[in-house]
Design a protein around this motif. Structure first.
Motif, PDB file in Angstrom:
ATOM      1  N   GLU B  52       0.791  -1.302   0.280  1.00 36.61           N
ATOM      2  CA  GLU B  52      -0.142  -0.044   0.110  1.00 36.61           C
ATOM      3  C   GLU B  52       0.997   1.405  -0.293  1.00 36.61           C
ATOM      4  O   GLU B  52       0.356   1.740  -0.610  1.00 36.61           O
ATOM      5  CB  GLU B  52      -0.892  -0.102   1.616  1.00 36.61           C
ATOM      6  N   ALA B  84      -7.433  -0.838  -4.953  1.00 34.76           N
ATOM      7  CA  ALA B  84      -8.949  -0.124  -5.236  1.00 34.76           C
ATOM      8  C   ALA B  84      -8.237   0.748  -3.184  1.00 34.76           C
ATOM      9  O   ALA B  84      -8.812   1.606  -3.675  1.00 34.76           O
ATOM     10  CB  ALA B  84     -10.138  -0.801  -4.732  1.00 34.76           C
ATOM     11  N   ASP B  85      -8.323  -0.106  -2.724  1.00 34.48           N
ATOM     12  CA  ASP B  85      -7.473   0.322  -0.867  1.00 34.48           C
ATOM     13  C   ASP B  85      -6.553   1.659  -1.584  1.00 34.48           C
ATOM     14  O   ASP B  85      -6.826   2.895  -0.484  1.00 34.48           O
ATOM     15  CB  ASP B  85      -7.206  -0.342  -0.039  1.00 34.48           C
ATOM     16  N   SER B  88      -7.405   5.107  -2.909  1.00 30.41           N
ATOM     17  CA  SER B  88      -8.742   5.411  -1.713  1.00 30.41           C
ATOM     18  C   SER B  88      -7.710   6.161  -1.332  1.00 30.41           C
ATOM     19  O   SER B  88      -7.955   7.273  -1.238  1.00 30.41           O
ATOM     20  CB  SER B  88      -9.520   4.540  -1.571  1.00 30.41           C
ATOM     21  N   LYS B  89      -6.533   5.859  -0.466  1.00 34.00           N
ATOM     22  CA  LYS B  89      -6.253   6.339   0.224  1.00 34.00           C
ATOM     23  C   LYS B  89      -5.095   7.361  -0.057  1.00 34.00           C
ATOM     24  O   LYS B  89      -5.408   8.457   0.224  1.00 34.00           O
ATOM     25  CB  LYS B  89      -4.807   5.292   1.278  1.00 34.00           C
ATOM     26  N   CYS B  95     -12.710   3.650   0.711  1.00 34.55           N
ATOM     27  CA  CYS B  95     -12.868   2.475  -0.207  1.00 34.55           C
ATOM     28  C   CYS B  95     -14.376   1.618  -0.626  1.00 34.55           C
ATOM     29  O   CYS B  95     -14.513   1.257   0.963  1.00 34.55           O
ATOM     30  CB  CYS B  95     -11.825   1.827  -0.288  1.00 34.55           C
ATOM     31  N   GLU B  96     -15.086   1.640  -0.893  1.00 34.53           N
ATOM     32  CA  GLU B  96     -16.645   1.381  -0.649  1.00 34.53           C
ATOM     33  C   GLU B  96     -16.882   0.500  -1.727  1.00 34.53           C
ATOM     34  O   GLU B  96     -16.229   0.525  -2.983  1.00 34.53           O
ATOM     35  CB  GLU B  96     -17.596   1.546   0.220  1.00 34.53           C
ATOM     36  N   ASP B  98     -18.865  -0.210  -4.353  1.00 32.50           N
ATOM     37  CA  ASP B  98     -19.891   0.395  -5.452  1.00 32.50           C
ATOM     38  C   ASP B  98     -21.156  -0.137  -5.595  1.00 32.50           C
ATOM     39  O   ASP B  98     -21.118  -1.607  -6.390  1.00 32.50           O
ATOM     40  CB  ASP B  98     -19.215   0.772  -6.671  1.00 32.50           C
ATOM     41  N   ARG B 125     -15.342  -3.333  -4.995  1.00 33.12           N
ATOM     42  CA  ARG B 125     -14.847  -1.823  -3.707  1.00 33.12           C
ATOM     43  C   ARG B 125     -13.871  -1.512  -5.029  1.00 33.12           C
ATOM     44  O   ARG B 125     -12.941  -0.995  -6.055  1.00 33.12           O
ATOM     45  CB  ARG B 125     -14.339  -1.960  -3.210  1.00 33.12           C
ATOM     46  N   MET B 126     -14.450   0.485  -4.847  1.00 36.24           N
ATOM     47  CA  MET B 126     -13.395   1.425  -5.697  1.00 36.24           C
ATOM     48  C   MET B 126     -13.714   2.800  -4.796  1.00 36.24           C
ATOM     49  O   MET B 126     -14.147   2.745  -3.133  1.00 36.24           O
ATOM     50  CB  MET B 126     -14.048   2.051  -7.104  1.00 36.24           C
ATOM     51  N   PRO B 127     -12.570   3.313  -4.689  1.00 33.42           N
ATOM     52  CA  PRO B 127     -12.884   5.004  -4.156  1.00 33.42           C
ATOM     53  C   PRO B 127     -14.422   5.899  -4.398  1.00 33.42           C
ATOM     54  O   PRO B 127     -14.751   5.314  -5.361  1.00 33.42           O
ATOM     55  CB  PRO B 127     -11.726   5.887  -5.077  1.00 33.42           C
ATOM     56  N   ARG B 128     -14.899   6.319  -2.730  1.00 34.53           N
ATOM     57  CA  ARG B 128     -16.029   6.581  -2.611  1.00 34.53           C
ATOM     58  C   ARG B 128     -15.990   7.969  -4.395  1.00 34.53           C
ATOM     59  O   ARG B 128     -14.871   8.651  -4.176  1.00 34.53           O
ATOM     60  CB  ARG B 128     -16.435   7.659  -2.018  1.00 34.53           C
TER      61      ARG B 128
END
Lengths: 258, 258
Positions: B52, B84-85, B88-89, B95-96, B98, B125-128
């Protein structure tokens, strides 16, 4: 394991042709293979253009982070070969014709009855104080300054230089790997494989999907620095695959009975 | 030319397997080809591990420097798929799962009479706030957040996603190129080629050595954003090759006379 040694490296591949698509790089994969065998962990690769600022910036960003940096490309005799200048600038030392390299090249061209042109003399330029990396293919040496190993971009020459360099490096405990073919896609193995990874934090388990004939399968690779440890995790991976197979058989029998 | 538009991009290839040598990357060369055709200049590529911190650091270093960033790898259903995490970070958003991606995947697995496992749900899962990149091969979408395009690592899926993305991008004036085969090595052409490059600063002239049968030859590539301009420089390159050939003929005649 407390007696494991980790040695890290980065690679900087230099050349407009890699970024335009004209040349499909072969050196990254080769160096990755050779370092893995040698017990040196390649942690990062960057590809930059033949632009002094880009090379200097990338080199200074990575040379302090890893034990070794290996570069490919940009040490030939033409105007777009600016790696020696850029590396010198990154280290803050003059780039000059190296006396020993001038002798090597002058003798080679004399033997071949070829003129030692100004362009060819460019290949003797390196940062002041650099050591040579011998080039058994075409004589013009690569060079070493600090922890940076500067090598040619032509794959035959790059590979020969890597062969000369590797025996001189400190190496770590090699990362061993065990590859297990899995007929199921990642969606099917994801949850149980996560559990196996969590149970074996001293291994790194990767799954690599393949897509052949409209169907996904996976290669599961268990990596670690101890054969015993990866064998134990590998046995659990094989048991997981067997469990999925049995689950499918039961499901099929159920539908046959229904 | 004042009416030239330059659009720049970087690529971030993500995956331990690229750094261990297990997988020889095919996506970098493909993206390089496609961007060059489209008039987008690929300026930098980085390869990082499935870690990460490494992904976040690389992404944040490059996403402000270029118009577009394209990533490959790490969006599958297994524990080592952490792109994806990390993305998002890097953007500082959650990250949720979708909602639209969950529907797409649920319907696909229902059609195929397969269980929509927790692992498979990871692929939604992907960044909001991210937009989808359609995946015609295996449904699970890539995504777009800001100027970052997150795509799969499996080459068939990566290529299909690139095909979907390219028509939506702003593009620049394409870089045209003219390749000229040269039977002489770089040492022979270096000096005159430098003079041609200096006389044509609006072109970028590269020379790429080949080493076949113990002999170096060169491919000379003249690049520029105007066909007329590269033709003029190209004509000078051809004249240079002809001059070298004539010089050799004269030298040979001289020795024949001697």
């Amino acid at each position: 394991m407390s007696n494991e040694t980790v040695v890290t490296a980065a690679m900087l591949a230099i050349g407009d042709e890699l970024l335009s698509g004209r040349t499909k790089d072969k050196n990254i994969g080769h160096l990755a293979d050779m370092l893995t065998i040698s017990g040196i962990d390649l942690k990062e690769v960057r590809i930059v253009a033949d632009e002094e600022d880009a090379i200097v910036e990338a080199l200074n960003a990575i040379r302090g982070k890893y034990d070794y940096v290996f570069t490919s490309g940009g040490i030939g005799p033409t105007h777009d070969d600016i790696t020696a200048d850029a590396v010198s600038k990154a280290f803050g030392v003059p780039c000059e014709h190296d006396a020993a390299a001038m002798v090597l090249l002058a003798e080679m061209y004399e033997r071949r009855e070829m003129e030692f042109t100004e362009a060819r003399q460019r290949m003797a330029r390196m940062p002041r104080g650099a050591a040579h990396i011998a080039n058994p293919v075409s004589t013009a040496p690569g060079f070493i300054i600090g922890n940076v190993y500067v090598m040619a971009g032509v794959p035959q020459v790059f590979q020969a230089m890597v062969d000369n360099v590797l025996p001189t490096l400190k190496t770590g405990t090699p990362v061993l790997s065990l590859a297990i073919a899995c007929p199921y896609g990642e969606g099917e193995i994801g949850t149980p494989l996560t559990a196996i990874q969590k149970a074996h934090p001293e291994t790194s388990i990767g799954s690599y999907p393949r897509y052949v004939g409209q169907k996904f399968s996976t290669e599961i690779v268990v990596r670690g620095r101890s054969q015993a440890v990866i064998e134990v995790a590998g046995a659990q991976v094989r048991a997981m695959i067997e469990d999925i197979r049995r689950g499918k058989d039961i499901a099929e029998n159920h539908s046959a009975e229904a």
